[in-house]
Structures are given as structure tokens and as C-alpha cells.
Design a protein around this motif. Structure first.
Motif, PDB file in Angstrom:
ATOM      1  N   LEU A 112      -1.475  -0.862  12.910  1.00 37.78           N
ATOM      2  CA  LEU A 112      -1.349  -1.706  11.727  1.00 37.78           C
ATOM      3  C   LEU A 112      -2.073  -3.035  11.923  1.00 37.78           C
ATOM      4  O   LEU A 112      -2.274  -3.491  13.046  1.00 37.78           O
ATOM      5  CB  LEU A 112       0.131  -1.992  11.433  1.00 37.78           C
ATOM      6  CG  LEU A 112       1.032  -0.804  11.127  1.00 37.78           C
ATOM      7  CD1 LEU A 112       2.485  -1.260  11.044  1.00 37.78           C
ATOM      8  CD2 LEU A 112       0.621  -0.119   9.834  1.00 37.78           C
ATOM      9  N   ASN A 113      -2.413  -3.644  10.820  1.00 33.58           N
ATOM     10  CA  ASN A 113      -3.005  -4.974  10.845  1.00 33.58           C
ATOM     11  C   ASN A 113      -1.878  -6.005  10.810  1.00 33.58           C
ATOM     12  O   ASN A 113      -1.370  -6.358   9.751  1.00 33.58           O
ATOM     13  CB  ASN A 113      -3.953  -5.151   9.650  1.00 33.58           C
ATOM     14  CG  ASN A 113      -4.675  -6.491   9.689  1.00 33.58           C
ATOM     15  OD1 ASN A 113      -4.712  -7.163  10.722  1.00 33.58           O
ATOM     16  ND2 ASN A 113      -5.235  -6.880   8.560  1.00 33.58           N
ATOM     17  N   VAL A 114      -1.481  -6.473  11.987  1.00 35.42           N
ATOM     18  CA  VAL A 114      -0.372  -7.406  12.133  1.00 35.42           C
ATOM     19  C   VAL A 114      -0.907  -8.700  12.731  1.00 35.42           C
ATOM     20  O   VAL A 114      -1.569  -8.691  13.776  1.00 35.42           O
ATOM     21  CB  VAL A 114       0.733  -6.827  13.039  1.00 35.42           C
ATOM     22  CG1 VAL A 114       1.855  -7.826  13.256  1.00 35.42           C
ATOM     23  CG2 VAL A 114       1.283  -5.537  12.428  1.00 35.42           C
ATOM     24  N   SER A 159       3.510 -14.759   4.455  1.00 37.03           N
ATOM     25  CA  SER A 159       2.935 -13.419   4.438  1.00 37.03           C
ATOM     26  C   SER A 159       3.728 -12.493   5.349  1.00 37.03           C
ATOM     27  O   SER A 159       4.040 -12.845   6.483  1.00 37.03           O
ATOM     28  CB  SER A 159       1.481 -13.469   4.903  1.00 37.03           C
ATOM     29  OG  SER A 159       0.954 -12.165   5.039  1.00 37.03           O
ATOM     30  N   SER A 160       4.052 -11.310   4.839  1.00 34.85           N
ATOM     31  CA  SER A 160       4.779 -10.316   5.627  1.00 34.85           C
ATOM     32  C   SER A 160       3.862  -9.155   5.984  1.00 34.85           C
ATOM     33  O   SER A 160       3.036  -8.733   5.164  1.00 34.85           O
ATOM     34  CB  SER A 160       5.988  -9.785   4.855  1.00 34.85           C
ATOM     35  OG  SER A 160       6.960 -10.798   4.681  1.00 34.85           O
ATOM     36  N   PRO A 161       3.989  -8.597   7.182  1.00 34.21           N
ATOM     37  CA  PRO A 161       3.095  -7.524   7.626  1.00 34.21           C
ATOM     38  C   PRO A 161       3.485  -6.179   7.030  1.00 34.21           C
ATOM     39  O   PRO A 161       4.578  -6.027   6.481  1.00 34.21           O
ATOM     40  CB  PRO A 161       3.293  -7.526   9.137  1.00 34.21           C
ATOM     41  CG  PRO A 161       4.724  -7.928   9.299  1.00 34.21           C
ATOM     42  CD  PRO A 161       4.975  -8.949   8.227  1.00 34.21           C
ATOM     43  N   PRO A 162       2.624  -5.182   7.160  1.00 36.53           N
ATOM     44  CA  PRO A 162       2.990  -3.831   6.734  1.00 36.53           C
ATOM     45  C   PRO A 162       4.085  -3.245   7.621  1.00 36.53           C
ATOM     46  O   PRO A 162       4.260  -3.660   8.772  1.00 36.53           O
ATOM     47  CB  PRO A 162       1.687  -3.045   6.869  1.00 36.53           C
ATOM     48  CG  PRO A 162       0.859  -3.824   7.832  1.00 36.53           C
ATOM     49  CD  PRO A 162       1.242  -5.254   7.654  1.00 36.53           C
ATOM     50  N   MET A 163       4.817  -2.294   7.062  1.00 38.80           N
ATOM     51  CA  MET A 163       5.875  -1.582   7.777  1.00 38.80           C
ATOM     52  C   MET A 163       5.564  -0.091   7.723  1.00 38.80           C
ATOM     53  O   MET A 163       5.032   0.401   6.734  1.00 38.80           O
ATOM     54  CB  MET A 163       7.232  -1.851   7.119  1.00 38.80           C
ATOM     55  CG  MET A 163       8.418  -1.114   7.757  1.00 38.80           C
ATOM     56  SD  MET A 163       9.923  -1.193   6.723  1.00 38.80           S
ATOM     57  CE  MET A 163      10.303  -2.940   6.811  1.00 38.80           C
ATOM     58  N   GLY A 164       5.909   0.636   8.781  1.00 37.63           N
ATOM     59  CA  GLY A 164       5.634   2.075   8.817  1.00 37.63           C
ATOM     60  C   GLY A 164       4.152   2.320   8.993  1.00 37.63           C
ATOM     61  O   GLY A 164       3.543   1.873   9.966  1.00 37.63           O
ATOM     62  N   CYS A 180       8.145  -4.990  -1.493  1.00 39.26           N
ATOM     63  CA  CYS A 180       7.190  -4.825  -0.393  1.00 39.26           C
ATOM     64  C   CYS A 180       7.436  -3.592   0.462  1.00 39.26           C
ATOM     65  O   CYS A 180       6.523  -3.093   1.121  1.00 39.26           O
ATOM     66  CB  CYS A 180       7.230  -6.048   0.506  1.00 39.26           C
ATOM     67  SG  CYS A 180       6.725  -7.574  -0.310  1.00 39.26           S
ATOM     68  N   TYR A 181       8.684  -3.086   0.463  1.00 39.62           N
ATOM     69  CA  TYR A 181       9.040  -1.974   1.344  1.00 39.62           C
ATOM     70  C   TYR A 181      10.016  -1.049   0.630  1.00 39.62           C
ATOM     71  O   TYR A 181      10.714  -1.456  -0.302  1.00 39.62           O
ATOM     72  CB  TYR A 181       9.675  -2.491   2.635  1.00 39.62           C
ATOM     73  CG  TYR A 181       8.896  -3.601   3.298  1.00 39.62           C
ATOM     74  CD1 TYR A 181       7.707  -3.354   3.962  1.00 39.62           C
ATOM     75  CD2 TYR A 181       9.342  -4.927   3.223  1.00 39.62           C
ATOM     76  CE1 TYR A 181       6.977  -4.375   4.551  1.00 39.62           C
ATOM     77  CE2 TYR A 181       8.627  -5.961   3.807  1.00 39.62           C
ATOM     78  CZ  TYR A 181       7.439  -5.682   4.467  1.00 39.62           C
ATOM     79  OH  TYR A 181       6.731  -6.707   5.033  1.00 39.62           O
ATOM     80  N   GLY A 182      10.076   0.194   1.110  1.00 41.61           N
ATOM     81  CA  GLY A 182      10.988   1.149   0.506  1.00 41.61           C
ATOM     82  C   GLY A 182      11.520   2.143   1.516  1.00 41.61           C
ATOM     83  O   GLY A 182      11.084   2.197   2.675  1.00 41.61           O
ATOM     84  N   GLY A 195       5.940   0.198   3.722  1.00 45.94           N
ATOM     85  CA  GLY A 195       5.345  -0.546   2.621  1.00 45.94           C
ATOM     86  C   GLY A 195       4.257  -1.481   3.097  1.00 45.94           C
ATOM     87  O   GLY A 195       4.103  -1.719   4.304  1.00 45.94           O
ATOM     88  N   PRO A 196       3.497  -2.056   2.172  1.00 42.28           N
ATOM     89  CA  PRO A 196       2.325  -2.854   2.545  1.00 42.28           C
ATOM     90  C   PRO A 196       2.617  -4.289   2.949  1.00 42.28           C
ATOM     91  O   PRO A 196       1.743  -4.977   3.499  1.00 42.28           O
ATOM     92  CB  PRO A 196       1.493  -2.834   1.259  1.00 42.28           C
ATOM     93  CG  PRO A 196       2.514  -2.711   0.170  1.00 42.28           C
ATOM     94  CD  PRO A 196       3.599  -1.839   0.721  1.00 42.28           C
ATOM     95  N   GLY A 197       3.820  -4.806   2.647  1.00 38.31           N
ATOM     96  CA  GLY A 197       4.085  -6.216   2.891  1.00 38.31           C
ATOM     97  C   GLY A 197       3.376  -7.077   1.867  1.00 38.31           C
ATOM     98  O   GLY A 197       3.143  -6.655   0.729  1.00 38.31           O
ATOM     99  N   GLY A 198       3.031  -8.290   2.247  1.00 34.48           N
ATOM    100  CA  GLY A 198       2.334  -9.189   1.326  1.00 34.48           C
ATOM    101  C   GLY A 198       3.034 -10.529   1.208  1.00 34.48           C
ATOM    102  O   GLY A 198       3.833 -10.916   2.070  1.00 34.48           O
ATOM    103  N   TYR A 199       2.740 -11.225   0.102  1.00 36.35           N
ATOM    104  CA  TYR A 199       3.286 -12.579  -0.090  1.00 36.35           C
ATOM    105  C   TYR A 199       4.476 -12.631  -1.036  1.00 36.35           C
ATOM    106  O   TYR A 199       5.043 -13.681  -1.254  1.00 36.35           O
ATOM    107  CB  TYR A 199       2.186 -13.505  -0.642  1.00 36.35           C
ATOM    108  CG  TYR A 199       1.213 -13.959   0.436  1.00 36.35           C
ATOM    109  CD1 TYR A 199       1.496 -15.072   1.218  1.00 36.35           C
ATOM    110  CD2 TYR A 199       0.043 -13.264   0.673  1.00 36.35           C
ATOM    111  CE1 TYR A 199       0.623 -15.500   2.198  1.00 36.35           C
ATOM    112  CE2 TYR A 199      -0.849 -13.672   1.659  1.00 36.35           C
ATOM    113  CZ  TYR A 199      -0.557 -14.797   2.410  1.00 36.35           C
ATOM    114  OH  TYR A 199      -1.423 -15.197   3.388  1.00 36.35           O
ATOM    115  N   SER A 200       4.869 -11.513  -1.612  1.00 35.48           N
ATOM    116  CA  SER A 200       5.943 -11.523  -2.597  1.00 35.48           C
ATOM    117  C   SER A 200       7.263 -11.010  -2.038  1.00 35.48           C
ATOM    118  O   SER A 200       8.176 -10.674  -2.780  1.00 35.48           O
ATOM    119  CB  SER A 200       5.541 -10.669  -3.810  1.00 35.48           C
ATOM    120  OG  SER A 200       5.277  -9.327  -3.421  1.00 35.48           O
TER     121      SER A 200
END
Length: 373
Positions: free
Chosen positions: A152-154, A297-302, A343-345, A367-372
């Protein structure tokens, strides 16, 4: 204690899985019998098992090493992918165990990262998000699952993890927890790879990662508690972890199960480290957790996708019950927790599939994460 209070206490513990404990150098009195450099930045020292740094913990002054669990888990056959190509072989001589080498610079970076970006046990725990399935409805002596990790891009000040955990909550926001899983955490490990890891929090809120500070007793000479995977983009690395309490000694073992090799008992956390896990845990759970940047900003999960058939998953999710019987987690009442659905499920499987990887009770998440978030 009400279920709401217990939920709050356990979720307050989860951010600690991302907090960085001070990393220490190897046991001062232990000279490595052999050193294994697996790449430019990662070296393991083969330390005498009786002089390993884990035994320096003040609560373990009179501890006798347990070389193997009282009862070993039967090897399970599975067709889940082979991870050999993603890791480099580690073989320490008999009587020694692999301990990840650390440096003063690593210590400094880890402490700065903890101070600036992560938060200790608190009610707010800003930036931490989770998609987990758990149960408070039992006295659990173990938890296990198949799960996967992805490249992942963290960012340097973020973390993304998939893990199994077991814990107990007590009065005055006390908590003990043990977790094992896969994590991408550049600020802790020094790179953006997927790392296998273990974490614990015990008496007085004290805890640590892996062998970074005293507590965890490494027993396996070939599989360390912390290890990186060179995972190609889009490909999963699979892990089958089992946290279980020894029925005779009360120690908490972390075991790697199959598929293509014999089960390996990596090591254990001695019972002396805990004050709330002597007779098992009152919560067992599995899922994904992330820590976002202070910027928001939150990173992707999974694997970065919302739950679908191709997203990250946990399968064969099981527990050891109060009488040490193996049960599917959904044998007990369970609850789903997704704190940031934008952002996640999380999506629990509607059928139990028994072909290929024998999923049993499973769910997809991420989920993708993001700023929201």
C-alpha cells in the motif's frame, strides 16, 4: 461493567497497536553467534535464547523459558498462496533465536514519530479508524484467522494494519491486549513494506512491539516475530496467526499455522506481564486498523478497495472457548464496528465456502482512506 463501557475501553486500546515503543539495542551481555543480513537495512542477530533481550523485563527475573506449548496445534492443509518468494530465509544455529537489530538512529526516529504523530491511550485517539468484527460474549483463550496484506501507499506518518487480537478490560480504564498481524508502518519499521508483527499491553499500561523492548520471549530459531515481506503491487501476502493461552502455564503463544510448512510456535508473552489475562480474555476480534496523518489524511486499509469479492479478507476466524474448544467466532454473538464508512467498509460473507482456502466464517473489508475520514 456495561457493554458500552467495555466497547469504549477496548477501542481505546486499539490505537496503542500503532504507537511506537522505544526500540532498544540487543542484550548488552549477548554476543551474536551469527548475524543474518537479509537486505541493506534489515539484519537479524542470532542471540543465545537464554540471553535474549525479552528476558530483561523486571517482571521476568525468575521466569523459566517454556520451549514449546503444552499442546501443539494440528497442522492444517490449505491451498492459500505460497509466501516463500516474498521472504528471505532465516536460520539461526540451535540454541539461538533471531532478534531484529536496531540502531540509535532508529530509536530516535521511532520516538519522534510516536511523539508527533501517534497518541497514547486516550478517549479521543485522533486519526485512528477501524473495521473489525469482535465478540465480548465469552471467556476466550485464543483467536486465529487467515488474513492477507497488500503493498500500500502509506505515508511516513501513517500506518495500516490487519490483525487478530485478544484482550481483557478492567476498572478505571485498565486493559490488557495481545495482537498479531501484518502492518505497513514506515515510521516504525523504516520502510514501506508489509511487516509481520506482534504487540502487547500489560500491567500498568506497559507494552511493546515485537522484541523492541523486553517482554516477548522468542523461541523459534527460523521465524522471528517481526519480518518484512517484499510483496509485488496488487498481490496479497497471506498469514495464518494463532494467539493462544497455554492451558498448563498460562503463557500466551503466537503461532504461525501452515499452509505449506509445519506450524511454527514463534514465541510467547509470559503470564507475568499481565494482570487481566490470567483466566483468558473477555474480548476477541479481528480486522483492519489505520492511523492517519496529523494533516488529516488517512491511509488505505486492506488492499485499498471497499469490500467486494476481490478486496482484502479475513477467513477461518476462530476462537478457543472457555473450555479450550475450537469454535468459529460467529458461534458467539458478534458485532461489527466501522467508525468511518466514508473511507472504509466491512462485509460479512453470506455463505460458507469450503473450496480452495476453506473460508469458514469470513468477511471482506477495507477502503481507500482520504481526507474525509
Amino acid at each position: 461493567m456495561s457493554n458500552r463501557i467495555r466497547v469504549a475501553l477496548v477501542m481505546n486500546l486499539l490505537p496503542l497497536i500503532f504507537s511506537v515503543a522505544p526500540v532498544r539495542s540487543n542484550h548488552q551481555g549477548a554476543v551474536p553467534l551469527k548475524s543474518i543480513k537479509i537486505d541493506k537495512n534489515v539484519t537479524y542477530d542470532c542471540i543465545d535464547i537464554y540471553k535474549q533481550p525479552g528476558l530483561d523485563h523486571p517482571l521476568l527475573k525468575n521466569h523459566t523459558i517454556q520451549m514449546k506449548p503444552s499442546i501443539s496445534r494440528t497442522r492444517l492443509k490449505s491451498q492459500i498462496g505460497d509466501n516463500k518468494t516474498y521472504t528471505k530465509k532465516i536460520e539461526c544455529p540451535d540454541g539461538t533465536v533471531p532478534v531484529l537489530r536496531t540502531t540509535k538512529e532508529f530509536v530516535k526516529n521511532a520516538q519522534l514519530f510516536a511523539e508527533k504523530h501517534f497518541h497514547p491511550l486516550s478517549g479521543g485517539s485522533p486519526g485512528t479508524h477501524h473495521a473489525v468484527v469482535r465478540s465480548f460474549s465469552g471467556q476466550f483463550h485464543g483467536v486465529e484467522a487467515w488474513f492477507n496484506g497488500y503493498n500500500l501507499n502509506v505515508a511516513q506518518d501513517q500506518a495500516s494494519s490487519s490483525a487478530i487480537y485478544i484482550g481483557s478490560t478492567g476498572p478505571n480504564k485498565e486493559g490488557n491486549i495481545i495482537a498479531a498481524g501484518l502492518m505497513t508502518n514506515p515510521g516504525l519499521f523504516g520502510d514501506g513494506r508489509v511487516w509481520k508483527y506482534g504487540f502487547w499491553q500489560g500491567k500498568d499500561g506497559k507494552g511493546c512491539y515485537n522484541t523492541a523492548c523486553p517482554g516477548f520471549v522468542q523461541v523459534s530459531s527460523v521465524i522471528p516475530i517481526a519480518q518484512p515481506f517484499d510483496v509485488p503491487p496488487g498481490k496479497p501476502v497471506w498469514s495464518h496467526r494463532f494467539i493462544h493461552q497455554d492451558q498448563n502455564t498460562g503463557n500466551w503463544w503466537i503461532t504461525q499455522l501452515g499452509p505449506n510448512e509445519n506450524n511454527v510456535d514463534i514465541g510467547y508473552l509470559p503470564k507475568e506481564l499481565f494482570n487481566l489475562l490470567s483466566v483468558g480474555g473477555n474480548v476477541a476480534g479481528v480486522g483492519g486498523m489505520v492511523q492517519g496523518s496529523p494533516s488529516g489524511s488517512s491511509p488505505p486499509m486492506g488492499n485499498g478497495n471497499f469490500p467486494n469479492k476481490e478486496s482484502a479478507m479475513f477467513s477461518n476466524i476462530g476462537v478457543l472457548s472457555s473450555n479450550y474448544e475450537h469454535r468459529s467466532l460467529d458461534f458467539f454473538p458478534i458485532e461489527e464496528l466501522v467508525d468511518s464508512p466514508k473511507c472504509y467498509g466491512l462485509k460479512i460473507g453470506k455463505e460458507k465456502l469450503f473450496h480452495r482456502n476453506h473460508r469458514g466464517f469470513f468477511f471482506n473489508y477495507g477502503g481507500p482512506g482520504g481526507y474525509s475520514c
